[in-house]
Design a protein around this motif. Structure first.
Motif, PDB file in Angstrom:
ATOM      1  N   ALA A   1       0.900  -1.298   0.066  1.00  0.00           N
ATOM      2  CA  ALA A   1      -0.034   0.013   0.027  1.00  0.00           C
ATOM      3  C   ALA A   1       0.983   1.174  -0.044  1.00  0.00           C
ATOM      4  O   ALA A   1       0.564   2.309  -0.724  1.00  0.00           O
ATOM      5  CB  ALA A   1      -0.971   0.046   0.938  1.00  0.00           C
ATOM      6  N   SER A   2       1.770   1.215   0.928  1.00  0.00           N
ATOM      7  CA  SER A   2       2.643   2.487   0.884  1.00  0.00           C
ATOM      8  C   SER A   2       3.568   2.634  -0.273  1.00  0.00           C
ATOM      9  O   SER A   2       3.855   3.872  -0.616  1.00  0.00           O
ATOM     10  CB  SER A   2       3.417   2.393   2.016  1.00  0.00           C
ATOM     11  OG  SER A   2       4.760   1.531   2.001  1.00  0.00           O
ATOM     12  N   ARG A   3       3.720   1.640  -0.909  1.00  0.00           N
ATOM     13  CA  ARG A   3       4.389   1.856  -2.326  1.00  0.00           C
ATOM     14  C   ARG A   3       3.411   2.916  -3.261  1.00  0.00           C
ATOM     15  O   ARG A   3       3.881   3.594  -4.287  1.00  0.00           O
ATOM     16  CB  ARG A   3       4.459   0.502  -3.012  1.00  0.00           C
ATOM     17  CG  ARG A   3       6.029   0.305  -2.815  1.00  0.00           C
ATOM     18  CD  ARG A   3       6.259  -1.154  -3.574  1.00  0.00           C
ATOM     19  NE  ARG A   3       7.058  -2.183  -2.622  1.00  0.00           N
ATOM     20  CZ  ARG A   3       6.562  -3.308  -2.369  1.00  0.00           C
ATOM     21  NH1 ARG A   3       5.349  -4.023  -3.002  1.00  0.00           N
ATOM     22  NH2 ARG A   3       7.344  -4.178  -1.554  1.00  0.00           N
ATOM     23  N   ALA A   4       2.334   2.472  -3.090  1.00  0.00           N
ATOM     24  CA  ALA A   4       1.166   3.619  -3.657  1.00  0.00           C
ATOM     25  C   ALA A   4       0.653   4.539  -3.100  1.00  0.00           C
ATOM     26  O   ALA A   4       0.570   5.651  -3.777  1.00  0.00           O
ATOM     27  CB  ALA A   4       0.146   2.552  -4.155  1.00  0.00           C
ATOM     28  N   LEU A   5       0.333   4.567  -1.883  1.00  0.00           N
ATOM     29  CA  LEU A   5      -0.321   5.656  -1.177  1.00  0.00           C
ATOM     30  C   LEU A   5       0.606   6.301  -0.250  1.00  0.00           C
ATOM     31  O   LEU A   5       0.946   5.727   0.717  1.00  0.00           O
ATOM     32  CB  LEU A   5      -1.619   5.086  -0.588  1.00  0.00           C
ATOM     33  CG  LEU A   5      -2.359   3.881  -1.225  1.00  0.00           C
ATOM     34  CD1 LEU A   5      -3.347   3.035  -0.398  1.00  0.00           C
ATOM     35  CD2 LEU A   5      -3.239   4.703  -2.141  1.00  0.00           C
ATOM     36  N   ILE A   6       0.797   7.417  -0.505  1.00  0.00           N
ATOM     37  CA  ILE A   6       1.715   8.249   0.562  1.00  0.00           C
ATOM     38  C   ILE A   6       1.017   8.042   1.927  1.00  0.00           C
ATOM     39  O   ILE A   6       0.109   8.129   2.072  1.00  0.00           O
ATOM     40  CB  ILE A   6       1.971   9.439   0.132  1.00  0.00           C
ATOM     41  CG1 ILE A   6       2.014   9.649  -1.338  1.00  0.00           C
ATOM     42  CG2 ILE A   6       3.334  10.022   0.465  1.00  0.00           C
ATOM     43  CD1 ILE A   6       0.479   9.951  -1.680  1.00  0.00           C
TER      44      ILE A   6
END
Lengths: 259, 259
Positions: free
Chosen positions: B209-214
């Motif tokens: 997720a964090s790769r996508a959502l800051i």
DNA sequence: TGGGATTTGTTCGTATGTATT
DNA sequence: GAATACATACGAACAAATCCC
């Protein structure tokens, strides 16, 4: 923007039909297994078969009705395993809900929840269906208060399916302790104690589920194959069947079931 | 039962159309916002509008397309908040999956999973879409192995919606560590260490997720009032603002919030 | 503003499939 | 086992809404 008020309900007839059917299903006006012919629904609600059909498709997607090709739709009859899965799922979802809500409720929201609990209490001795509906509403209101449409949608759907399973398997229960647990949950949320809220919510749902899902084998109609299994080896059918029907199998453990 | 094999796919044209559209959406052949006219779909798949319409309704119920009354359907464009909610939901669901699976996998299942991971590794340097699909499949296969249709259905749906959000917000990423995490999860499941499996799965999804959502907590829409707060007391605005904005540097893309 | 073109919403007739006698 | 009765599946055609020029 002239006549704005009552528009939403009439604007989308499909939704209103779905609402009506959902309520009828959960309040057992339509029992599991009841056939739902398109013609009948259309006539009853004053629409053509197309609309009725779409409403049924929607409910089928939600898991409340079972739609078999060329055989029409009927109110779903969740198996015992499905029921167990649904409650597990619901616990996971509501765990997320309360962990988001803990410490983040506005005073107005807390007041609204306390007011709802008061309604639950007032409805304590009325019809079973009403108190069940109110109890479920408490959970869906919590979900809505997260402000997350997706979370709300899934909690709502799962809660409804759980409600359907309750109509199948639950025995009449005193809702008193359930109401007290709602109060405890709210208190924990207000104090911002997420862990406590999660723990109580989990216990609460486990409690609700266990009121319903105690004895799987007695309630459910086994398939014809299963019913005939004890007779298959040529022995005395009646006695063998009696012995076989005692299989406890309440194990909530993990065995992978049917392929 | 003469011509039995290929029947399922052709028998239910709606499902096959849904499958095709789902794949097209997730692999970005159809980008978010793309209009999906009923006529066009019908012509493309050789069916009437009725079927195309039903397929669209199904996908709308799954959250992959957005259906506005009288305005047609288009590929959904999940907001950033929805994306965050979907990944949270997914974590909750997969937590349930691994807790059920830990210690209960058959040797055949473990072998199948290792084989799948090998496929992921083999596809490491091919098209991004393929490795993403394989990575997602790993999770859906896990869900299927619980043997629970309901659990499988919801995990599938959420995974697909997460896949859609990834096409929107994710930057190209090396899938190497993701594969290693899959291995770790499988190892923990094989050993029967549920807690470890849950922990790794949670970390894994948070990572994806964090790769996508800051980072979720920091970015939340600063309203105009908040942005102006440092300037409100008449002092030197610039310095106060600089001090106030020492939140983490989300090096890229802090502009995802358009309401 | 308005009118025409395009797309969606809905109804209903016909064909097909299932259950029943 | 065949024929009848009935419910669903699908499509063509009409009505209504929206968009574009």
């Amino acid at each position: 923007m002239s006549k704005s008020s009552g528009k939403a309900a009439e604007n989308d007839r499909i939704s209103s039909i779905c609402d009506a059917l959902r309520q009828a299903i959960i309040e057992q006006a339509l029992k599991p297994g009841t056939k739902l012919p398109e013609d009948t629904l259309g006539e009853r609600f004053g629409v053509g078969r197309t609309i009725a059909r779409q409403a049924l498709a929607q409910l089928a997607a939600e898991g409340l009705v079972d739609h078999k090709r060329n055989k029409g739709a009927e109110v779903a009859t969740p198996s015992w395993e499905e029921a167990r899965d649904l409650f597990d799922l619901r616990m996971s979802l509501e765990r997320l809900v309360v962990s988001r809500l803990a410490g983040n409720l506005t005073p107005e929201q807390i007041a609204a929840l306390r007011q709802h609990i008061a309604k639950e209490r007032a409805a304590r001795n009325t019809r079973e269906a009403i108190s069940v509906r109110l109890a479920t509403e408490f959970h869906t209101i919590l979900a809505e208060m997260t402000g997350s449409p997706v979370l709300t949608r899934y909690v709502l759907e799962i809660c409804r399916r759980c409600g359907l399973t309750l109509t199948l398997y639950a025995r009449p229960h005193s809702s008193e302790c359930a109401i007290n647990e709602h109060i405890e949950i709210l208190d924990a949320l207000e104090k911002g104690d997420a862990q406590a809220a999660i723990r109580i919510m989990h216990h609460h749902l486990e409690e609700v589920a266990s009121r319903a899902l105690i004895s799987p084998t007695v309630v459910q109609t086994p398939s014809l194959m299963d019913m005939l299994a004890p007779y298959a080896n040529g022995g005395n059918g009646a006695r063998a069947a009696e012995a076989a029907s005692k299989s406890p199998k309440t194990g909530r453990g993990a065995k992978n079931r049917k392929k």
